[in-house]
Design a protein around this motif. Structure first.
Motif, mmCIF file in Angstrom:
data_model
loop_
_atom_site.group_PDB
_atom_site.id
_atom_site.type_symbol
_atom_site.label_atom_id
_atom_site.label_comp_id
_atom_site.label_asym_id
_atom_site.label_seq_id
_atom_site.Cartn_x
_atom_site.Cartn_y
_atom_site.Cartn_z
ATOM 1 N N SER A 186 0.878 -1.179 0.000
ATOM 2 C CA SER A 186 0.000 0.000 0.000
ATOM 3 C C SER A 186 0.910 1.221 0.000
ATOM 4 O O SER A 186 1.888 1.254 0.751
ATOM 5 C CB SER A 186 -0.879 0.029 1.245
ATOM 6 N N ARG A 313 -7.103 -8.577 -7.469
ATOM 7 C CA ARG A 313 -6.568 -7.334 -6.904
ATOM 8 C C ARG A 313 -5.761 -7.635 -5.632
ATOM 9 O O ARG A 313 -4.737 -7.014 -5.378
ATOM 10 C CB ARG A 313 -7.701 -6.364 -6.537
ATOM 11 N N GLU A 316 -2.476 -8.791 -6.601
ATOM 12 C CA GLU A 316 -1.613 -7.692 -7.084
ATOM 13 C C GLU A 316 -0.880 -7.002 -5.941
ATOM 14 O O GLU A 316 0.273 -6.607 -6.068
ATOM 15 C CB GLU A 316 -2.470 -6.616 -7.776
ATOM 16 N N ILE A 317 -1.575 -6.823 -4.805
ATOM 17 C CA ILE A 317 -0.923 -6.126 -3.695
ATOM 18 C C ILE A 317 -0.288 -7.108 -2.705
ATOM 19 O O ILE A 317 0.215 -6.712 -1.663
ATOM 20 C CB ILE A 317 -1.908 -5.189 -2.954
ATOM 21 N N ARG A 377 -10.622 3.248 0.630
ATOM 22 C CA ARG A 377 -10.028 3.928 -0.540
ATOM 23 C C ARG A 377 -8.679 4.528 -0.192
ATOM 24 O O ARG A 377 -7.756 4.517 -0.990
ATOM 25 C CB ARG A 377 -10.957 5.051 -1.015
ATOM 26 N N PHE A 380 -6.050 1.586 0.455
ATOM 27 C CA PHE A 380 -5.751 0.851 -0.778
ATOM 28 C C PHE A 380 -6.323 1.592 -1.980
ATOM 29 O O PHE A 380 -7.394 1.223 -2.501
ATOM 30 C CB PHE A 380 -6.320 -0.567 -0.713
ATOM 31 N N VAL A 382 -5.728 1.379 -4.940
ATOM 32 C CA VAL A 382 -5.990 0.526 -6.113
ATOM 33 C C VAL A 382 -7.381 -0.106 -6.052
ATOM 34 O O VAL A 382 -7.873 -0.621 -7.042
ATOM 35 C CB VAL A 382 -4.954 -0.612 -6.293
ATOM 36 N N ARG A 384 -10.046 1.602 -5.465
ATOM 37 C CA ARG A 384 -10.975 2.723 -5.572
ATOM 38 C C ARG A 384 -12.249 2.367 -6.351
ATOM 39 O O ARG A 384 -13.339 2.779 -6.001
ATOM 40 C CB ARG A 384 -10.233 3.887 -6.251
#
Ligand SMILES: Cc1cc2nc3c(=O)[nH]c(=O)nc-3n(C[C@H](O)[C@H](O)[C@H](O)COP(=O)(O)OP(=O)(O)OC[C@H]3O[C@@H](n4cnc5c(N)ncnc54)[C@H](O)[C@@H]3O)c2cc1C
Length: 513
Positions: A186, A313, A316-317, A377, A380, A382, A384
């Motif tokens: 993050s 997602r 991804e993080i 939001r 993170f 990403v 959103r």
């Protein structure tokens, strides 16, 4: 992001709906799970338990172990797990983050004993689920405290120092920004602390699993049954029933023994009454409405949002290990993932209740939901555009020192535990043991040797209403405003800062330092 999602009001939380669907699927011949019958008429019990959340159900479960033949009657105003036990974040944390407070209260060895007991409770939940075939997604992947703004960088320092000094530094270990980043990416995470002994669960499945096991063990459960008078006392909003009734409740019976505890109830089926040798009040935030406890609890709402499934997602993080996350705000954001790759996030930026009433403030507050969604939001970015699928809220019972209070009403066999201050999933196992031992007079039970059980403490009283609620609301709003400004790097006005600190100065743990 929030789309048309509104807080669910009296509707069940996402967790509870999921758990009830699962329950129906397990017994398709029964259709949707039906509530246990409400109480009608008079009944007797060795122990009456009021409240069908974790505290009441763990206490009842423990009693079935200690004395399998005991007649236990459990009364729940809604359905078991309908309250916070079926609405919470599902973080099963231990108390290593409470070490500085515990050391002040119980000394080094007492603090370690409490820390160990709470750590064991985490494993106990996992083992219990296994033993009883309750698939509550128990996952011991640890919990990460993250600083998400410079003002949060020192949030864990005193806890980490205390843990190191007491030789448990590995259970509450400081993390550099790089270490945090290796776990979960993050742009706002800066460093923090890791508690490897923490777990997450599907909270409502645990609550419903407890209910099933209690029924199997012969505990008599009455749902849809509200206790409106206990031992001659009524909650504040029903008004006093007069000194005569209260005095009589303390007197002894004809045989010279302690008079039974009388609990009067109301339900759709009419009025009922339980006469019991002892009572356990496991009322959580609702306790704030009863005369014994009202001055020692502040009620606060906490709201959660849950996203659509986003496993890609999360990958991804790098958030694939199932760790729970909490930021360093006093008005905490707490996040975890679900089995199908959703994020569930809760925010402590809710509102104070008034006069011990648990009303729509706790379930229908769109602003608190919007705040929780904004927290997601920010933590993170990403995520959103990720859809929020549901939102709900519930009440939290806050004590002046943020530790729960387990006790017995003076001169009466009425035992209670509440004041979890937003951290009751693990602790309710331990306090349930204490309550069970007290209710059954099992005075040699090891749970009764724990510092929290031997401690005669009464948490500090808050001012009377309306000062209590107005003060709590002003202070928490100031804390929330201050922490949001700090996150955005904006200056915090003197009035906001001083107001946010005021509760600590007055000796109440209701806001940041
Ligand atoms: C949104 C939210 C998120 C949370 N997240 C976490 C978390 O992640 N981890 C954590 O450790 N804690 C969390 N908590 C706190 C945790 O849920 C509670 O500490 C825990 O559930 C307390 O269990 P309990 O049995 O004492 O209370 P409850 O689950 O509230 O049970 C009390 C029950 O008593 C019933 N009742 C009240 N009055 C009466 C009456 N007069 N007669 C009959 N029945 C009555 C209520 O209907 C209720 O079901 C959260 C709380 C909320 C609201």
């Amino acid at each position: 992001m929030l789309g048309g999602v509104r807080p669910s009001g009296q509707r069940r939380s996402w967790w509870l709906r999921e758990a009830l669907t699962e329950e129906s699927a397990r017994s398709p011949h029964l259709g949707s799970p039906s509530a246990a019958p409400p109480l009608r008429g008079t009944t007797t019990a060795d122990v009456v338990v009021v409240g069908g959340g974790y505290t009441g159900m763990w206490a009842a479960y423990r009693m079935t172990e200690l004395e399998p033949g005991a007649r236990i009657v459990l009364l729940e105003a809604d359905i078991c797990g309908g309250g916070p036990s079926g609405r919470n974040g599902g973080f099963v944390t231990n108390w290593w983050d409470e070490l500085p407070t515990l050391v002040t209260r119980y000394g080094d060895s007492g603090a370690l004993a409490m820390g160990d007991a709470m750590e064991s409770a985490v494993d106990e939940i996992g083992a219990w689920c296994k033993r009883h075939g309750v698939d509550a997604w128990f996952l011991k992947a640890g919990s990460l405290g993250v600083s998400a703004a410079p003002a949060q960088d020192t949030a864990w320092d005193s806890g980490v120092a205390a843990a190191r000094r007491l030789g448990v530094g590995d259970r509450y270990a400081a993390q550099t920004g790089e270490q945090v980043g290796l776990r979960i990416g993050s742009p706002v995470f800066r460093g923090g602390v890791f508690m490897p002994g923490a777990a997450t669960i599907q909270p409502a499945t645990l609550a419903r699993g407890l209910r099933r096991v209690l029924l199997e063990r012969g505990v008599v459960i009455h749902e849809g049954t509200r206790a409106h008078e206990i031992d001659g006392h009524r909650p504040a909003w029903l008004g006093s029933i007069g000194v005569a009734a209260r005095t009589a409740s303390r007197s002894r019976g004809a045989a010279g023994g302690i008079r039974p505890v009388r609990v009067r109830t109301a339900s759709d089926a009419g009025h009922g009454e339980v006469l019991a040798g002892s009572a356990i009040l496991a009322l959580n935030a609702w306790a704030a409405g009863w005369p014994w406890f009202g001055r020692r609890l502040v009620t606060w709402s906490s709201y959660m949002v849950i996203t659509e499934p986003v496993p890609d997602r999360l990958a991804e993080i790098g958030w694939v290990g199932g760790e729970g996350i909490g930021d360093g705000r006093f008005t905490l954001h707490y996040l975890r993932t679900t089995l199908d790759g959703r994020i569930a996030l809760g925010g402590g930026g809710g509102r104070a209740g008034f006069g011990g009433r648990i009303d729509a403030t706790f379930t229908d507050d769109l602003l608190s939901v919007q705040r929780a969604a904004a927290g997601l939001r920010r933590l993170f970015p990403v995520m959103r555009d990720v859809r929020i699928d549901d939102a709900w809220g519930g009440p939290i019972d806050i004590s002046a020192d943020h530790l729960p209070w387990v006790g017995t009403v003076t001169g009466r066999p009425i035992h209670f535990a509440h004041g979890y201050s937003g951290n009751g999933v693990g602790p309710s196992v331990v306090l349930g043991r204490v309550l069970a031992a007290r209710a059954l007079d099992q005075m040699l039970d090891p749970a009764l040797g724990l510092p929290i059980a031997t401690d005669p403490r009464q948490p500090r009283a808050f001012p009377p209403e309306p000062a209590k609620s107005i003060g709590a609301r002003l202070i928490r709003e100031a804390a929330s405003r201050r922490e949001s400004r700090e996150e955005r790097g904006e200056p915090v006005g003197r009035v906001t800062r001083e107001l946010s600190r005021m509760s600590r100065r007055l000796g109440y743990h209701l806001g940041p330092e």
